[in-house]
Enzyme design. Structure first.
Site, mmCIF file in Angstrom:
data_model
loop_
_atom_site.group_PDB
_atom_site.id
_atom_site.type_symbol
_atom_site.label_atom_id
_atom_site.label_comp_id
_atom_site.label_asym_id
_atom_site.label_seq_id
_atom_site.Cartn_x
_atom_site.Cartn_y
_atom_site.Cartn_z
ATOM 1 N N GLY A 81 10.491 -12.171 -15.249
ATOM 2 C CA GLY A 81 10.998 -13.331 -12.972
ATOM 3 C C GLY A 81 12.419 -13.793 -13.027
ATOM 4 N N SER A 82 12.591 -14.280 -11.763
ATOM 5 C CA SER A 82 14.221 -14.642 -11.655
ATOM 6 C C SER A 82 14.637 -15.824 -12.784
ATOM 7 C CB SER A 82 14.345 -15.340 -9.868
ATOM 8 O OG SER A 82 13.142 -15.864 -10.351
ATOM 9 N N ASP A 97 9.303 -18.333 -20.477
ATOM 10 C CA ASP A 97 8.966 -17.982 -20.188
ATOM 11 C C ASP A 97 9.282 -18.866 -18.103
ATOM 12 O OD1 ASP A 97 8.342 -15.686 -17.879
ATOM 13 O OD2 ASP A 97 5.999 -15.198 -18.640
ATOM 14 N N GLY A 98 9.505 -18.593 -17.355
ATOM 15 C CA GLY A 98 8.831 -19.129 -16.090
ATOM 16 C C GLY A 98 7.495 -19.496 -15.758
ATOM 17 N N GLY A 156 2.550 -15.345 -12.961
ATOM 18 C CA GLY A 156 2.128 -13.321 -12.541
ATOM 19 C C GLY A 156 2.969 -13.232 -11.346
ATOM 20 N N GLY A 157 3.791 -13.946 -10.547
ATOM 21 C CA GLY A 157 4.068 -13.587 -9.641
ATOM 22 C C GLY A 157 4.682 -12.684 -9.386
ATOM 23 N N GLY A 158 5.230 -12.280 -10.860
ATOM 24 C CA GLY A 158 6.001 -10.553 -10.778
ATOM 25 C C GLY A 158 5.407 -9.744 -11.446
ATOM 26 N N GLU A 169 2.713 -10.830 -20.855
ATOM 27 C CA GLU A 169 3.327 -12.210 -21.214
ATOM 28 C C GLU A 169 2.198 -13.536 -21.761
ATOM 29 O OE1 GLU A 169 6.036 -12.634 -16.965
ATOM 30 O OE2 GLU A 169 3.819 -13.792 -16.559
ATOM 31 N N LYS A 180 7.929 -25.953 -8.607
ATOM 32 C CA LYS A 180 6.207 -25.477 -9.628
ATOM 33 C C LYS A 180 5.757 -26.708 -10.381
ATOM 34 C CE LYS A 180 8.562 -21.723 -9.208
ATOM 35 N NZ LYS A 180 9.399 -20.409 -10.457
HETATM 36 C C1 5RP Z 1 6.213 -12.913 -13.608
HETATM 37 C C2 5RP Z 1 5.767 -14.545 -13.851
HETATM 38 C C3 5RP Z 1 7.006 -15.362 -13.684
HETATM 39 O O1 5RP Z 1 6.917 -16.340 -14.678
HETATM 40 C C4 5RP Z 1 6.753 -16.055 -12.657
HETATM 41 O O2 5RP Z 1 6.416 -15.933 -11.274
HETATM 42 C C5 5RP Z 1 7.924 -17.462 -11.787
HETATM 43 O O3 5RP Z 1 8.971 -17.103 -11.629
HETATM 44 P P1 5RP Z 1 10.333 -16.956 -11.212
HETATM 45 O O4 5RP Z 1 10.820 -17.584 -12.089
HETATM 46 O O5 5RP Z 1 11.186 -15.408 -10.837
HETATM 47 O O6 5RP Z 1 9.587 -18.004 -10.217
HETATM 48 O O7 5RP Z 1 4.659 -14.847 -13.983
HETATM 49 O O8 5RP Z 1 4.916 -12.106 -13.976
#
Ligand code: 5RP
Length: 227
Positions: A33-34, A85-86, A99-101, A107, A125
């Site tokens: 993710g970003s 991780d984010g 799972g947004g990505g 993960e 968040k």
């Molecule tokens: C990817 C994820 C990311 O950790 C989640 O979507 C957060 O993403 P971002 O840092 O771009 O806000 O779970 O599958």
């Protein structure tokens, strides 16, 4: 501060956390993710301390490799000290929606192996009750219609994520309209639906540490304090 500046700040704090706590030569798990991308760019500066990194997606593996960081296969390692991780949402019990990505399954696998899960987020968040962010569910393609009907019975509105095929060759259903009062129960319930690979609730194994960036700085929260 912009959201990207907050992500940058929390990525730097996570780099320092890793430099302080991960013994030299040990393996680091890296999310997707970003925010994770900012973190990858930061750990390039400490790559000589790392025994290597395990990536939670192909995109992350590519970015790590681009910085000259050794990417390892999860099957080739016995232990991983820290996973960073984010998250899309995190509640007061350190349960998360992820799972947004679309990388939720890998993960969750990498997180399962890690000793410490460090979640890195900007303050947007942090929520009281998860569910405003649609819950991603990875499904085997032939089961997507069946799984959608089963998810609707749980009170959500599943929508197929258009154009998305996961690194595992599967589809993502994003479930809208859930108010997640019992994250562990819902995570278990959804995973019992035949055809579901996994869902984006990380409650059974939530974060151990949260680094949360706001305009006031980066705060650290520990799961031990809330569990
Ligand atoms: C990817 C994820 C990311 O950790 C989640 O979507 C957060 O993403 P971002 O840092 O771009 O806000 O779970 O599958």
């Amino acid at each position: 501060m912009t959201q990207d500046e907050l992500k940058q700040a929390v990525a730097r704090a996570a780099r320092d956390y890793v430099a302080d706590r991960l013994p030299v030569g040990e393996i680091l798990g890296v999310g997707t993710g970003s925010t994770a991308n900012f973190f990858i760019d930061e750990i390039a500066a400490i790559k000589d301390r790392l025994g290597g990194a395990v990536a939670s997606s192909e995109a992350t593996a590519q970015r790590l490799a681009g910085h000259g960081i050794r990417v390892l296969d999860l099957n080739d390692i016995d232990a991983m000290g820290i996973y960073v991780d984010g998250a899309d949402e995190i509640d007061g019990s350190m349960a998360m929606v992820k799972g947004g990505g679309g990388a939720l399954t890998r993960e969750k696998i990498v997180a399962a192996v890690a000793g410490t899960f460090v979640c890195i987020c900007d303050a947007s968040k942090r929520v009281q009750t998860m569910g405003r962010f649609p819950l991603p569910v990875e499904v085997i393609p032939m089961a997507s219609a069946y799984v959608s009907r089963e998810l609707a019975k749980l009170g959500g509105t599943p929508k197929l994520r258009e154009g998305m095929v996961t690194d595992n060759g599967n589809l993502i259903l994003d479930v809208h309209g859930l108010a997640i009062a019992d994250p562990v129960g819902l995570e278990t319930r959804i995973n019992q639906i035949v055809g579901v690979v996994t869902n984006g609730l990380f409650a059974e194994r939530g974060a151990d540490v949260l680094l949360l960036a706001s305009a006031e700085g980066v705060q650290t929260f520990y799961a031990d304090a809330v569990r």
